[in-house]
Every structure is written in structure tokens, then in C-alpha cells.
Design a protein around this motif. Structure first.
Motif, PDB file in Angstrom:
ATOM      1  N   SER A  29       0.821  -1.204   0.000  1.00 17.99           N
ATOM      2  CA  SER A  29       0.000   0.000   0.000  1.00 17.99           C
ATOM      3  C   SER A  29       0.860   1.261   0.000  1.00 17.99           C
ATOM      4  O   SER A  29       0.600   2.210  -0.750  1.00 17.99           O
ATOM      5  N   ARG A  30       1.903   1.271   0.832  1.00 18.33           N
ATOM      6  CA  ARG A  30       2.826   2.423   0.872  1.00 18.33           C
ATOM      7  C   ARG A  30       3.510   2.604  -0.477  1.00 18.33           C
ATOM      8  O   ARG A  30       3.713   3.731  -0.941  1.00 18.33           O
ATOM      9  N   PHE A  31       3.873   1.485  -1.114  1.00 24.38           N
ATOM     10  CA  PHE A  31       4.523   1.574  -2.411  1.00 24.38           C
ATOM     11  C   PHE A  31       3.594   2.218  -3.438  1.00 24.38           C
ATOM     12  O   PHE A  31       4.001   3.122  -4.176  1.00 24.38           O
ATOM     13  N   LEU A  32       2.344   1.751  -3.496  1.00 24.52           N
ATOM     14  CA  LEU A  32       1.388   2.304  -4.458  1.00 24.52           C
ATOM     15  C   LEU A  32       1.213   3.807  -4.254  1.00 24.52           C
ATOM     16  O   LEU A  32       1.203   4.583  -5.221  1.00 24.52           O
ATOM     17  N   GLU A  33       1.096   4.225  -3.009  1.00 23.09           N
ATOM     18  CA  GLU A  33       0.944   5.648  -2.700  1.00 23.09           C
ATOM     19  C   GLU A  33       2.192   6.433  -3.102  1.00 23.09           C
ATOM     20  O   GLU A  33       2.101   7.499  -3.711  1.00 23.09           O
ATOM     21  N   ALA A  34       3.363   5.900  -2.790  1.00 20.83           N
ATOM     22  CA  ALA A  34       4.614   6.590  -3.116  1.00 20.83           C
ATOM     23  C   ALA A  34       4.819   6.686  -4.624  1.00 20.83           C
ATOM     24  O   ALA A  34       5.269   7.725  -5.131  1.00 20.83           O
ATOM     25  N   LEU A  35       4.487   5.627  -5.352  1.00 24.44           N
ATOM     26  CA  LEU A  35       4.645   5.662  -6.808  1.00 24.44           C
ATOM     27  C   LEU A  35       3.710   6.701  -7.416  1.00 24.44           C
ATOM     28  O   LEU A  35       4.120   7.503  -8.266  1.00 24.44           O
ATOM     29  N   GLU A  36       2.472   6.718  -6.980  1.00 21.08           N
ATOM     30  CA  GLU A  36       1.507   7.710  -7.481  1.00 21.08           C
ATOM     31  C   GLU A  36       1.994   9.132  -7.176  1.00 21.08           C
ATOM     32  O   GLU A  36       1.962  10.014  -8.048  1.00 21.08           O
TER      33      GLU A  36
END
Length: 152
Positions: free
Chosen positions: A132-139
Motif C-alpha cells: 500500500s505504501r509503495f502504491l501511494e509513493a509511486l503515485e
């Protein structure tokens, strides 16, 4: 803007593809073996020859300013930062110019301690929160780069 993924042991390949497709960004999945990536329309599968750091070298030679690299490899992260790219780890933690020196030093210290038998094992298991943190950071990284280069 393109995304370069150190793909051999990357736990977020599907997430990268999903986000890249939404933003119509090219993705380069780089590894030592063929990768089956279902439904991946924007992916360039790059299979490099077996060899020490072959995938890392390919990424470091092709990534540039305004691109995003996804890797857990601190040395590769440093090389990508030097070329002007943004770099994210698979847990969403960004590598930055300000912190890469300390990250390299800690990596070397931990390698020394493992070799000396003082510590064992790796880090914690990859979790849903990491994903979840990865998805947010990538966005956030994509949006930030788009704001910096609005004509792209």
C-alpha cells in the motif's frame, strides 16, 4: 517519463504495471530471466545475460532525469540518483540524494556484520502495508514529476 524496474526479486511488479498503464507510461522490467507478466501492455521485458550486476548495469545505463527506478538495491539506487532519476524501494521508501550516503554506509556495515557472523537473516517480510505504501509513493512520485514537467 519511464519506469525502470529491477525485476528479478521485485514484489511489486503487478502494481507498477497497473499504475503505469493508468498514466500511460512505459515500463522496463529488467532481469536475468523471462518474466511472465499477464495483461502487461506497456511493458518492455529486458532479459540481460547472466552475470554480476548485469540488470543493474542495464538500468543505470538507460535511466535518466525525469524517470523512476524501482529497486531494493542501494548501490543501484545511488547510480540512478546520480543520473537524475527518482528512486523508490518496493516498500515505497524513496531513496534521496540526502540519504543515499547513509544508506550505502549502513548496507556496507550490515554486509560486514553478516560476513563476521554477528547478524543473520534479512529484513522483515514484505507486508500488505508495504504494498500500500509503495502504491501511494509511486503515485505521488509520478504526480510530482508531472507537475515539474507539465508539457509531458
Amino acid at each position: 517519463m519511464e519506469i525502470f524496474v529491477d525485476a528479478d526479486a521485485c514484489p511489486v511488479k503487478e502494481e507498477v504495471i497497473r499504475v503505469a498503464d493508468r498514466h500511460r507510461l512505459a515500463v522496463h522490467m529488467v532481469g536475468n530471466s523471462w518474466m511472465r507478466l499477464d495483461g502487461a501492455t506497456s511493458v518492455n521485458r529486458v532479459v540481460v545475460p547472466e552475470g554480476f550486476d548485469a540488470a543493474d548495469n542495464w538500468i543505470a545505463e538507460h535511466v535518466g532525469a525525469g524517470d523512476i527506478a524501482i529497486t531494493a538495491d542501494i548501490r543501484l539506487a545511488a547510480r540512478c540518483l546520480a543520473r537524475g532519476a527518482r528512486v523508490l524501494g518496493p516498500t515505497g521508501k524513496p531513496f534521496t540524494e540526502a540519504g543515499i550516503g547513509m544508506a550505502l554506509a549502513m548496507r556496507d556495515l550490515n554486509e560486514y556484520l553478516r560476513d563476521a557472523g554477528e547478524i543473520r537473516g534479512g529484513g522483515p517480510a514484505f507486508s500488505r502495508q508495504d504494498r500500500s505504501r509503495f502504491l501511494e509513493a509511486l503515485e505521488q512520485t509520478i504526480q510530482s514529476l508531472k507537475r515539474e514537467r507539465p508539457s509531458s
